[in-house]
Design a protein around this motif. Structure first.
Motif, PDB file in Angstrom:
ATOM      1  N   UNK A   1       0.750  -1.344  -0.001  1.00 38.52           N
ATOM      2  CA  UNK A   1       0.041  -0.023   0.033  1.00 38.52           C
ATOM      3  C   UNK A   1       0.836   1.370   0.078  1.00 38.52           C
ATOM      4  N   UNK A   2       1.928   1.084  -0.473  1.00 38.04           N
ATOM      5  CA  UNK A   2       3.029   2.384  -0.612  1.00 38.04           C
ATOM      6  C   UNK A   2       2.331   3.530  -1.252  1.00 38.04           C
ATOM      7  N   UNK A   3       1.596   3.242  -2.264  1.00 36.69           N
ATOM      8  CA  UNK A   3       1.242   4.204  -3.348  1.00 36.69           C
ATOM      9  C   UNK A   3       0.106   4.897  -2.419  1.00 36.69           C
ATOM     10  N   UNK A   4      -0.633   4.407  -1.452  1.00 36.89           N
ATOM     11  CA  UNK A   4      -1.726   5.090  -0.772  1.00 36.89           C
ATOM     12  C   UNK A   4      -1.116   5.921   0.191  1.00 36.89           C
ATOM     13  N   UNK A   5      -0.120   5.283   0.761  1.00 42.52           N
ATOM     14  CA  UNK A   5       0.741   6.004   2.003  1.00 42.52           C
ATOM     15  C   UNK A   5       1.135   7.274   1.457  1.00 42.52           C
ATOM     16  N   UNK A   6       1.902   7.131   0.135  1.00 40.06           N
ATOM     17  CA  UNK A   6       2.330   8.494  -0.544  1.00 40.06           C
ATOM     18  C   UNK A   6       1.362   9.354  -0.956  1.00 40.06           C
ATOM     19  N   UNK A   7       0.102   8.912  -1.159  1.00 38.00           N
ATOM     20  CA  UNK A   7      -0.866   9.827  -1.538  1.00 38.00           C
ATOM     21  C   UNK A   7      -1.391  10.699  -0.246  1.00 38.00           C
ATOM     22  N   UNK A   8      -1.252   9.968   0.923  1.00 41.75           N
ATOM     23  CA  UNK A   8      -1.755  10.686   2.023  1.00 41.75           C
ATOM     24  C   UNK A   8      -0.711  11.664   2.547  1.00 41.75           C
ATOM     25  N   UNK A   9       0.711  11.434   2.384  1.00 43.47           N
ATOM     26  CA  UNK A   9       1.510  12.555   2.594  1.00 43.47           C
ATOM     27  C   UNK A   9       1.458  13.713   1.712  1.00 43.47           C
ATOM     28  N   UNK A  10       1.037  13.401   0.377  1.00 43.68           N
ATOM     29  CA  UNK A  10       0.922  14.605  -0.602  1.00 43.68           C
ATOM     30  C   UNK A  10      -0.323  15.364  -0.141  1.00 43.68           C
ATOM     31  N   UNK A  11      -1.282  14.698   0.362  1.00 44.65           N
ATOM     32  CA  UNK A  11      -2.511  15.335   0.552  1.00 44.65           C
ATOM     33  C   UNK A  11      -2.338  16.245   1.794  1.00 44.65           C
ATOM     34  N   UNK A  12      -1.368  15.446   2.794  1.00 44.60           N
ATOM     35  CA  UNK A  12      -1.328  16.096   3.886  1.00 44.60           C
ATOM     36  C   UNK A  12      -0.365  17.462   4.137  1.00 44.60           C
ATOM     37  N   UNK A  13       0.279  17.481   3.071  1.00 43.37           N
ATOM     38  CA  UNK A  13       1.291  18.582   3.093  1.00 43.37           C
ATOM     39  C   UNK A  13       2.556  18.155   4.036  1.00 43.37           C
ATOM     40  N   UNK A  14       3.168  16.888   3.970  1.00 42.93           N
ATOM     41  CA  UNK A  14       4.109  16.544   4.681  1.00 42.93           C
ATOM     42  C   UNK A  14       5.587  16.841   3.992  1.00 42.93           C
ATOM     43  N   UNK A  15       6.426  17.566   4.447  1.00 43.16           N
ATOM     44  CA  UNK A  15       7.561  17.988   3.947  1.00 43.16           C
ATOM     45  C   UNK A  15       8.537  16.932   3.356  1.00 43.16           C
ATOM     46  N   UNK A  16       8.817  15.808   4.170  1.00 43.72           N
ATOM     47  CA  UNK A  16       9.968  14.796   3.838  1.00 43.72           C
ATOM     48  C   UNK A  16       9.274  13.473   3.978  1.00 43.72           C
ATOM     49  N   UNK A  17       9.679  12.813   2.891  1.00 40.83           N
ATOM     50  CA  UNK A  17       9.538  11.133   2.922  1.00 40.83           C
ATOM     51  C   UNK A  17      10.761  10.547   2.929  1.00 40.83           C
ATOM     52  N   UNK A  18      10.790   9.611   3.953  1.00 39.59           N
ATOM     53  CA  UNK A  18      11.997   8.966   4.351  1.00 39.59           C
ATOM     54  C   UNK A  18      11.951   7.367   3.973  1.00 39.59           C
ATOM     55  N   UNK A  19      12.677   6.425   3.641  1.00 41.58           N
ATOM     56  CA  UNK A  19      12.638   5.360   3.457  1.00 41.58           C
ATOM     57  C   UNK A  19      13.488   4.417   3.890  1.00 41.58           C
TER      58      UNK A  19
END
Length: 367
Positions: A76-94
């Motif tokens: 569900x990585x794509x769904x979680x990425x969508x949440x980050x984008x929608x919520x305006x999160x500054x940084x994605x780490x992996x």
């Protein structure tokens, strides 16, 4: 202190609080962010709905930038990425290298992409794919780790890529920050040091176990999931190492079922995640099942406080930490000591003695 990291993500200090499962929740992340560091929310143990709620909770506690750590191989990585984008999160780490496509999607949305790696070739790969920065963890770091020490791995990566490099593994004070900067890093990332703060929600009994540990009590074992995993050595870890593979698999299957209920994942999704986990890593199905077991062993300690039934991932620095400052005290003391070390470097013969919590000279007032 301005570095390529502070300019990239907009924080005051070149310090990252890493995304530790069951540990890096909204309280710790917001406290780290308010202290001027980059707080990173751990999402792998959350459902997507809980992730969205957690992001909003952090946002309600701080106006500072923060990040979210994702599993690149999750179904569900794509769904979680969508949440980050929608919520305006500054940084994605992996924790694992994200795909070229995932990096492109995040960057197009204005999210800064910062994968964590444990080898130079992995840093080169994600840099070529467009990652904005990279966290490189040496063997001293907690959790899944490699064999190469930070002091050997870090300069290799700095020389190999043209993006900011954040050093992880073995850092807990201002001296370490200055050393990392001298190697060419743009900052340091710390997990165990932030776990051992008053803002961490880890139970007091678990924190006491960390504080009581010496450097020799932090070990690397394959008994949990078949992969090298750095943690505190306890009677429970010793029992896992003595248990036969068949017995371990039975227990792992039971805990994998418990993780399915906690995470909200379906069995088909867990199977798909297992396939993704195996890809390129030469894992057996036994190792995949044991890996699914790991989050519940961590939860037993980090959430439930059962040091007798859980494992405690730990960097080697646990053996030299003896206090529980707030995140604000930790970061303030770390930066004060870093400033003093930098001043002392221009005055040979001096030895920095800054207290990490207050930033004051420990030798002041003594003959």
């Amino acid at each position: 202190m301005e570095t390529a990291l502070t300019r990239l993500v907009g924080v005051r200090h070149p310090v990252v609080q890493t995304g530790m499962g069951w540990v890096a929740g909204p309280r710790l992340v917001s406290a780290a962010a308010n202290a001027g560091a980059l707080g990173v929310l751990a999402s792998a143990t959350m459902t997507p709905a809980r992730l969205r709620d957690a992001v909003r909770e952090v946002r309600s506690r701080t106006d500072a930038p923060f990040g979210v750590n994702l599993r690149a191989d999750a179904g569900d990585a794509a769904e979680r990425v969508r949440i980050l984008v929608e919520e305006g999160v500054r940084v994605a780490s992996f924790a694992l290298a994200p795909s070229r496509e995932l990096i492109a999607e995040l960057k197009e949305a204005g999210v800064v992409v910062v994968p964590s790696v444990g080898a130079r070739r992995h840093a080169e790969k994600v840099a070529a794919w467009g990652a904005d920065a990279v966290i490189v963890q040496g063997g001293e770091g907690g959790g899944h780790t490699g064999e190469v020490a930070t002091t050997v791995l870090l300069p290799q990566v700095v020389d190999a890529v043209d993006i900011p490099v954040v050093a992880a593994g073995g850092f807990h004070d201002g001296r370490g920050l200055v050393a990392a900067l001298a190697y060419g890093a743009a900052g340091v990332a710390m997990g165990t040091r932030f776990l051992l703060t008053s803002d961490s929600t880890v139970p007091d009994a678990v924190k006491a176990a960390y504080l009581a540990a010496g450097v020799g009590d932090v070990t690397v074992t394959r008994a949990v999931d078949g992969l090298p995993h750095r943690m505190l050595r306890t009677d429970f870890v010793a029992s896992l190492e003595r248990a036969g593979r068949a017995r371990a698999l039975v227990r792992a299957a039971r805990r994998a079922g418990a993780f399915r209920r906690v995470s909200g994942l379906s069995w088909p999704r867990m199977v798909r995640d297992g396939l993704a986990m195996r890809h390129g890593r030469d894992l057996t199905w036994s190792q995949v099942l044991l890996a699914a077991n790991t989050p519940m062993l961590l939860k037993a300690a980090m959430v439930d406080g059962r040091t007798d039934l859980g494992v405690m991932a730990s960097g080697q620095v646990a053996g030299v930490i003896d206090d529980l400052p707030s995140c604000a005290e930790l970061v303030e003391g770390l930066m004060a000591q870093a400033d003093e070390v930098l001043r002392d470097l221009s005055a040979p013969g001096t030895s920095p003695r800054t207290d990490m919590r207050t930033g004051q000279d420990r030798d002041a007032g003594h003959a």
